[in-house]
Design a protein around this motif. Sequence first.
Motif, PDB file in Angstrom:
ATOM      1  N   LYS A 168    -150.605 -55.099   9.735  1.00 39.86           N
ATOM      2  CA  LYS A 168    -149.503 -54.140   9.642  1.00 39.86           C
ATOM      3  C   LYS A 168    -148.671 -54.125  10.921  1.00 39.86           C
ATOM      4  O   LYS A 168    -147.437 -54.111  10.873  1.00 39.86           O
ATOM      5  N   VAL A 169    -149.344 -54.124  12.067  1.00 44.12           N
ATOM      6  CA  VAL A 169    -148.631 -54.122  13.349  1.00 44.12           C
ATOM      7  C   VAL A 169    -147.836 -55.409  13.510  1.00 44.12           C
ATOM      8  O   VAL A 169    -146.689 -55.394  13.993  1.00 44.12           O
ATOM      9  N   ALA A 170    -148.416 -56.529  13.096  1.00 44.21           N
ATOM     10  CA  ALA A 170    -147.718 -57.816  13.210  1.00 44.21           C
ATOM     11  C   ALA A 170    -146.436 -57.813  12.385  1.00 44.21           C
ATOM     12  O   ALA A 170    -145.382 -58.287  12.844  1.00 44.21           O
ATOM     13  N   PHE A 175    -140.521 -57.432  12.309  1.00 39.40           N
ATOM     14  CA  PHE A 175    -139.345 -56.655  11.912  1.00 39.40           C
ATOM     15  C   PHE A 175    -138.580 -56.168  13.140  1.00 39.40           C
ATOM     16  O   PHE A 175    -137.351 -56.303  13.222  1.00 39.40           O
ATOM     17  N   GLY A 176    -139.301 -55.605  14.120  1.00 40.16           N
ATOM     18  CA  GLY A 176    -138.655 -55.043  15.295  1.00 40.16           C
ATOM     19  C   GLY A 176    -138.010 -56.092  16.176  1.00 40.16           C
ATOM     20  O   GLY A 176    -136.830 -55.985  16.543  1.00 40.16           O
ATOM     21  N   ALA A 242    -148.489 -46.991  19.709  1.00 36.69           N
ATOM     22  CA  ALA A 242    -147.731 -46.489  18.564  1.00 36.69           C
ATOM     23  C   ALA A 242    -146.337 -46.048  18.985  1.00 36.69           C
ATOM     24  O   ALA A 242    -145.350 -46.310  18.279  1.00 36.69           O
ATOM     25  N   THR A 243    -146.228 -45.392  20.134  1.00 38.31           N
ATOM     26  CA  THR A 243    -144.922 -44.938  20.621  1.00 38.31           C
ATOM     27  C   THR A 243    -143.988 -46.115  20.841  1.00 38.31           C
ATOM     28  O   THR A 243    -142.822 -46.091  20.411  1.00 38.31           O
ATOM     29  N   GLY A 244    -144.471 -47.164  21.509  1.00 39.06           N
ATOM     30  CA  GLY A 244    -143.644 -48.346  21.738  1.00 39.06           C
ATOM     31  C   GLY A 244    -143.196 -48.997  20.447  1.00 39.06           C
ATOM     32  O   GLY A 244    -142.029 -49.398  20.299  1.00 39.06           O
ATOM     33  N   LEU A 245    -144.102 -49.078  19.490  1.00 41.12           N
ATOM     34  CA  LEU A 245    -143.769 -49.694  18.203  1.00 41.12           C
ATOM     35  C   LEU A 245    -142.747 -48.852  17.452  1.00 41.12           C
ATOM     36  O   LEU A 245    -141.795 -49.386  16.855  1.00 41.12           O
ATOM     37  N   TYR A 246    -142.919 -47.529  17.458  1.00 45.48           N
ATOM     38  CA  TYR A 246    -141.983 -46.640  16.779  1.00 45.48           C
ATOM     39  C   TYR A 246    -140.581 -46.739  17.379  1.00 45.48           C
ATOM     40  O   TYR A 246    -139.578 -46.712  16.657  1.00 45.48           O
ATOM     41  N   ILE A 247    -140.507 -46.804  18.701  1.00 48.00           N
ATOM     42  CA  ILE A 247    -139.202 -46.906  19.365  1.00 48.00           C
ATOM     43  C   ILE A 247    -138.484 -48.169  18.898  1.00 48.00           C
ATOM     44  O   ILE A 247    -137.293 -48.145  18.563  1.00 48.00           O
ATOM     45  N   LEU A 248    -139.203 -49.279  18.891  1.00 44.75           N
ATOM     46  CA  LEU A 248    -138.621 -50.563  18.482  1.00 44.75           C
ATOM     47  C   LEU A 248    -138.149 -50.515  17.031  1.00 44.75           C
ATOM     48  O   LEU A 248    -137.013 -50.914  16.719  1.00 44.75           O
ATOM     49  N   VAL A 249    -138.990 -50.014  16.146  1.00 36.71           N
ATOM     50  CA  VAL A 249    -138.662 -49.965  14.720  1.00 36.71           C
ATOM     51  C   VAL A 249    -137.510 -48.996  14.462  1.00 36.71           C
ATOM     52  O   VAL A 249    -136.614 -49.275  13.646  1.00 36.71           O
TER      53      VAL A 249
END
Length: 449
Positions: A168-170, A175-176, A242-249
Amino acid sequence: MSDNVGLPEAVSMALGGMVGGGIFAVLGVVAGATGTLAWAAFVVAGVLALCAGYSLLRLNSLCDSPRTPVGYVQRFTGNTTLSGVVGWTFVFGYVGTMAMYAYAFGGYFTELTGVSTVDLTGLVGVSTVGSFALQPVISVLVIAVFVGLNIFGAHASGRAEDVLVGLKVAILLVFGVGGVSYGATHGGLEFGLGNVGVGPLVAAGISFVAFEGWELLLFDQESIEDPRETVRTAVYVSIVGATGLYILVALVTTNLAGTQAIQQHAETALAIAARPFLGQAGFVLISVAALFSTGSAINATLFSSARLSKNLVIDDLLPSRLRDEEADEPIRPLLTLGVLAAGFALVGSLDAISSFASLAFISIFGGLCFLALQERENLLSTAIPTLGTVGAGASVVALLWHLFDAERGTFWTVLVLAVVVIGVELLYFEREPLEREVRSVERRIENEV
C-alpha cells in the motif's frame, strides 16, 4: 496481532492502521475544505498526533507494568467513570472510522465498476419500484463480510501485514512521486500559501482520524517483544512516516484533481488525481488499492475494537450482555460493532462520519495530553503535552465552528451524535445512583399514597 511481535511488525501495524484506509477516505473532505493547502492540515494533525504519542508513551512508562490508554485514566485519576467514558469514546470512534472506511469502499467500488444505481423495475417488472443507490448497500455488505470473517477467527498475521502495508505504501509513493514529477513539468505545483489562515487548523480537525491506528499498539503490548522500547520507537516512526506520506499525496491530489472534481467526488479524489499522469490504468490502480486498503482497515479496526470491547466488558465498563462466556472470539461485540458501523455508513454522509470520528479521537488524545501534563514532574518536556492539549482544543473549536458556519446540516448531525454518545455513556456509568434515586422517589410516592 501475532505473538512476539518485533519492531518491523509493530511499525507495519501502526503505519498500516493509519495509512490503511484513512488517506483514501478523508483526503477528499480535507481538500474540499482547504484546496491546495490541504498538505498543511496534515502537518498540523501530524504534530498533534506526535504530541499525543509522546504523552501516552510517558504515561505508559510511569506505570508499573504496561497498560492501555483506558488504564492510564484509571491509574492517574482513580475515576472509574472517567476511564469508562474514555473506553466508550474509543469504541464509538472506531465505529466511526469503520463506517468511514466502508463509505469510501462503496464509493470506490461504484466508481470502478461504473454502476452507481440498480434499477429494480427491470428485475421485478413493477414500474413503481424504481431504483436504489448501490454505494450504501456495498458499504453495509463489506462490513457484514468482515464481521463474518472475524467471527470465524480470520485475521492477518504480523508478517503478512508487513507485506500488505509495504504494498500500500509503495503504491502511494508511486502516486506521490509520479504526481510531483508530472506537476513540476506541467506548470508547477501550487502550495496554497496565499490562503493561510484558520483553514489548516479546521482541516486538521477533519483529518485527525487519518492518524488513528498507532494507539492500537498500546492496547496489545503483551504480545510485543520488549513492549516499552518497541512501542515507543514504532509510534514515533509510524506517525512521522504517515505524515510525510500524507503531505506528498495531498499535494499531488489537490493539484491534479482540481477543486471541483474533489468536491463532487470526495471519496474517490485520489483515483481521479491519478488520471492526468497515469491515465485510466492509474485510476484503476488507485481504486483497487483503495478497495484493498479500506477493506483491510475495516478488518483490522473491527478485530482490535472487538477485543477492546471484550476487555471493557471484563472490567465492567461495558454491559455484561456483551460477554461471550464460551466463545473464543468476541462474537457479541463483533456483531454489535458491525451493526453500529453499518447503520452509520448507511445513513451518514462522508463529512459527518469523518468529522464525528475525528472529534472523538482528537478529544481523547487532547484529554490524555492534559492528563500527562498533570504528571509534569515526571515529564522530560511539558511543552509537548501543552501543545497537544491546546492544539486539540483549538482544532475541536475550529472544526465545530466551520461545520456550523459552512455545513449546518453536518454540524447538527455531529452534535446530535456526540450528545447521544455522551448521554448513553453517562446513563450507563451513573446507572446505580439513578436507580437508587428512582427507588427513593417510588418509596416516597407509595408512602404518600
